[in-house]
Design an enzyme around this catalytic site. Structure first.
Site, short mmCIF file in Angstrom:
data_model
loop_
_atom_site.label_atom_id
_atom_site.label_comp_id
_atom_site.label_asym_id
_atom_site.label_seq_id
_atom_site.Cartn_x
_atom_site.Cartn_y
_atom_site.Cartn_z
N SER A 49 32.95 29.77 22.05
CA SER A 49 34.25 30.15 22.60
C SER A 49 34.02 30.63 24.03
O SER A 49 34.03 31.81 24.31
CB SER A 49 34.87 31.25 21.75
OG SER A 49 34.14 32.45 21.85
N HIS A 162 33.89 30.25 15.45
CA HIS A 162 32.55 30.35 14.84
C HIS A 162 32.52 29.96 13.37
O HIS A 162 31.49 30.02 12.72
CB HIS A 162 31.99 31.76 14.98
CG HIS A 162 31.79 32.15 16.41
ND1 HIS A 162 31.58 33.43 16.81
CD2 HIS A 162 31.78 31.40 17.54
CE1 HIS A 162 31.45 33.47 18.13
NE2 HIS A 162 31.57 32.25 18.59
N GLU A 171 35.88 37.71 15.30
CA GLU A 171 34.81 38.59 14.79
C GLU A 171 35.36 39.88 14.20
O GLU A 171 36.15 40.57 14.85
CB GLU A 171 33.84 38.93 15.93
CG GLU A 171 33.17 37.68 16.49
CD GLU A 171 32.36 37.92 17.76
OE1 GLU A 171 31.97 39.07 18.02
OE2 GLU A 171 32.15 36.94 18.49
N GLU A 212 27.32 33.21 13.49
CA GLU A 212 26.64 34.47 13.79
C GLU A 212 26.17 35.20 12.54
O GLU A 212 25.85 36.38 12.58
CB GLU A 212 27.56 35.36 14.64
CG GLU A 212 27.87 34.69 15.98
CD GLU A 212 28.59 35.57 16.96
OE1 GLU A 212 29.00 36.69 16.58
OE2 GLU A 212 28.75 35.15 18.12
N ASP A 249 36.57 41.22 17.67
CA ASP A 249 36.67 40.33 18.82
C ASP A 249 37.77 39.34 18.47
O ASP A 249 37.58 38.43 17.66
CB ASP A 249 35.36 39.59 19.11
CG ASP A 249 35.46 38.69 20.34
OD1 ASP A 249 36.57 38.64 20.94
OD2 ASP A 249 34.47 38.04 20.70
N GLU A 290 37.92 43.52 21.49
CA GLU A 290 37.47 42.63 22.57
C GLU A 290 38.45 41.47 22.72
O GLU A 290 38.96 40.94 21.73
CB GLU A 290 36.07 42.11 22.19
CG GLU A 290 35.47 41.11 23.16
CD GLU A 290 34.10 40.63 22.65
OE1 GLU A 290 33.40 41.39 21.95
OE2 GLU A 290 33.74 39.48 22.94
N ASP A 317 35.71 40.04 27.66
CA ASP A 317 34.61 39.07 27.56
C ASP A 317 35.01 37.82 28.35
O ASP A 317 34.62 37.66 29.52
CB ASP A 317 34.34 38.76 26.08
CG ASP A 317 33.39 37.59 25.86
OD1 ASP A 317 32.69 37.20 26.81
OD2 ASP A 317 33.33 37.05 24.74
N LYS A 342 26.99 39.11 29.03
CA LYS A 342 26.22 37.96 28.54
C LYS A 342 25.52 37.35 29.74
O LYS A 342 26.19 36.86 30.67
CB LYS A 342 27.17 36.92 27.94
CG LYS A 342 27.86 37.34 26.65
CD LYS A 342 28.99 36.36 26.38
CE LYS A 342 29.57 36.47 24.99
NZ LYS A 342 30.87 35.75 24.89
N HIS A 370 24.84 38.90 22.53
CA HIS A 370 24.26 37.58 22.25
C HIS A 370 25.33 36.51 22.47
O HIS A 370 26.46 36.82 22.86
CB HIS A 370 23.80 37.55 20.78
CG HIS A 370 24.94 37.68 19.80
ND1 HIS A 370 24.84 37.34 18.48
CD2 HIS A 370 26.23 38.11 19.96
CE1 HIS A 370 25.99 37.54 17.87
NE2 HIS A 370 26.85 38.02 18.74
N LYS A 393 25.90 43.77 20.74
CA LYS A 393 26.54 42.88 19.78
C LYS A 393 25.52 41.78 19.51
O LYS A 393 25.22 40.99 20.41
CB LYS A 393 27.79 42.31 20.43
CG LYS A 393 28.85 41.86 19.46
CD LYS A 393 30.15 41.54 20.14
CE LYS A 393 30.17 40.13 20.68
NZ LYS A 393 31.52 39.52 20.67
O1 LIG Z 1 32.99 35.60 22.08
C1 LIG Z 1 31.90 36.17 21.96
O2 LIG Z 1 31.86 37.37 22.15
C2 LIG Z 1 30.63 35.39 21.72
C3 LIG Z 1 29.54 36.12 21.03
O3 LIG Z 1 29.90 36.75 19.85
O4 LIG Z 1 30.87 34.13 21.19
P1 LIG Z 1 30.46 32.84 22.04
O5 LIG Z 1 29.02 32.92 22.32
O6 LIG Z 1 30.84 31.66 21.17
O7 LIG Z 1 31.29 32.87 23.29
MG LIG Z 2 33.95 37.51 22.75
#
Ligand SMILES: O=C(O)[C@@H](CO)OP(=O)(O)O
Ligand SMILES: [Mg+2]
Length: 431
Positions: A49, A162, A171, A212, A249, A290, A317, A342, A370, A393
């Site tokens: 995502s 996911h 999440e 995850e 999330d 989030e 994020d 990230k 992660h 996370k």
């Molecule tokens: O959205 C998120 O926070 C991440 C990690 O949990 O997902 P992705 O790596 O798929 O963006």
């Molecule tokens: Mg996120």
């Protein structure tokens, strides 16, 4: 002569290769060898995502290999573009090295060389540097006094991008804030995870896991998912909210269409969706949300922050994508109060650390994260301790690539001994 060579921390060789991530998709790893014999190996994760404004991830597009998802172009860019300019440069000058690579790319979003190519080298340089001086990575990044173990936000129910065909929220996390050490926090998480499996089994729900490592039961609503978590926490012998809180999330960019939030059986206006989030936050011990809204819905992010930002953590994020420019805009507009970090969203270690500093100076918390497509690289565990972010996370309590991060944190805590402080005990987890 030999003596001089062993002290030489400049780069002798860089090797890059295509490997697989935890979803079985190709990703890149790099090895940086220094003249003194130190070697740093780093692997780059990949998201599902992804935020629209993330730095560019270079993929081959050659449909005859891995459906076009190979990373041989990125590997070649390391070999042909980055390496020639980095040989002989001192690995201890991380910022200089990152700047050389950013300038070689020259695009602003790393679309010429690839953020995956640049990050692989950037991290491998740091790891080689740490080895050369003989300190663990968290001390290399964070100095001798780095001793804050993060509160883990553990994603035990996976939805959204996911996990196919279940919930729209991505999440559902448990947060063992009330533990006295990281070790204890991890054990609490595992106990809840085991109980959750049992509760799902009893209800005839699926206990398969998503990207995850969280369960992916087919559930009718977010409330049912949250109720299951509360039951699992209680059955494990803990008090929801006191010992173990909840976090979400929402990843709302994934279900936003034409100004509306289409979630479950409902289509919400932004105002109604904010009300819904607030209702959930009042009904359950949720301490962190989030991406509650779309990555470009700045106005409604402002409303959401004004309404509940003083009582709970609101993490950007997809909104901030670890990018200091977008974070600056958020700070200025009073949007959110925390940032998800990230490394591969921005593509270099130096820029990541700059963004974390910017957040800290402006009273924003940082949550080191992660990606859903991970590797066995554990650098984010060290980064969380080094930056004193107080939060990490790293997914659920199964799947080796997630557990690797938790095990690394256990090792760091053990190594620190009495000096280790668990962030939950000093109010440094999610607010
Ligand atoms: O959205 C998120 O926070 C991440 C990690 O949990 O997902 P992705 O790596 O798929 O963006
Ligand atoms: Mg996120």
């Amino acid at each position: 002569m030999q003596m001089i060579k062993t002290l030489d921390t400049s780069i002798e060789t860089i090797i890059a290769r295509e490997i697989l991530d935890s979803r079985g998709k190709p990703t890149i790893e790099a090895e940086v060898h220094l003249f003194n014999g130190s070697i740093g190996l780093a692997q780059v994760p990949s998201g599902a995502s992804k935020g629209t404004f993330e730095a560019y991830e270079m993929r081959d597009g050659d449909q005859s290999r891995y459906h076009g998802k190979g990373v041989l172009k990125a590997v070649k860019n390391v070999e042909k573009i980055l390496t020639p300019k980095l040989l002989g440069v001192d690995a201890l000058n991380q910022a200089t090295i990152d700047n050389i690579m950013i300038n070689l790319d020259g695009s602003g979003n790393k679309s010429n060389v690839g953020a995956n190519a640049i990050l692989a080298v950037s991290l491998a340089v740091a790891k080689a540097g740490a080895k050369a001086i003989g300190v663990p990575l968290y001390r290399y990044f964070g100095g001798s006094f780095a001793n804050l173990l993060p509160v883990p936000l553990m994603n035990v129910i996976n939805g959204g991008a996911h996990a196919a065909n279940n919930l729209d929220f991505q999440e559902f996390m448990i947060v063992p804030l009330g533990a006295t050490s990281f070790r204890e926090a991890l054990r609490w998480g595992v106990e809840v995870f085991f109980n959750l499996a049992q509760v799902l089994n009893e209800k005839g729900l699926l206990t398969g896991v998503g990207d995850e490592g969280g369960f992916t039961p087919n559930l009718e609503s977010n409330e049912i998912a949250l109720d299951l978590l509360i039951t699992a926490i209680e059955r494990a012998g803990y008090k929801p909210g006191k010992h173990i809180a909840l976090a979400l999330d929402v990843a709302a960019s994934e279900f936003y269409k034409d100004g509306q939030y289409i979630c479950g059986y409902h289509t919400y206006s932004p105002e109604k969706f904010i009300d819904y989030l607030i209702k959930l936050a009042n009904q359950y011990p949720i301490i962190s949300i989030e991406d509650g809204l779309h990555e470009e819905d700045w106005i409604n992010w402002q409303y959401l922050t004004a309404k509940i930002g003083s009582t709970m953590q609101l993490v950007g994020d997809d909104l901030f994508v670890t990018n200091s420019q977008r974070l600056k805009k958020g700070i200025q507009k009073k949007v959110g109060n925390a940032i998800l970090i990230k490394l591969n969203q921005i593509g270099s270690l130096t820029e990541t650390l700059e963004t974390i500093d910017l957040a800290t100076y402006n009273g924003f918390r940082s949550l080191i994260s992660h990606r859903s497509g991970e590797t066995e690289d554990t650098a984010i565990a060290d980064l969380a301790v080094a930056t004193r972010s107080g939060q990490i996370k790293a997914g659920s309590l199964c799947r080796g690539e997630r557990i690797a991060k938790y095990n690394r944190l256990l090792r760091i805590e053990h190594e620190l001994g009495e000096r280790a402080i668990y962030a939950g005990t000093v109010g440094m987890g999610p607010k």
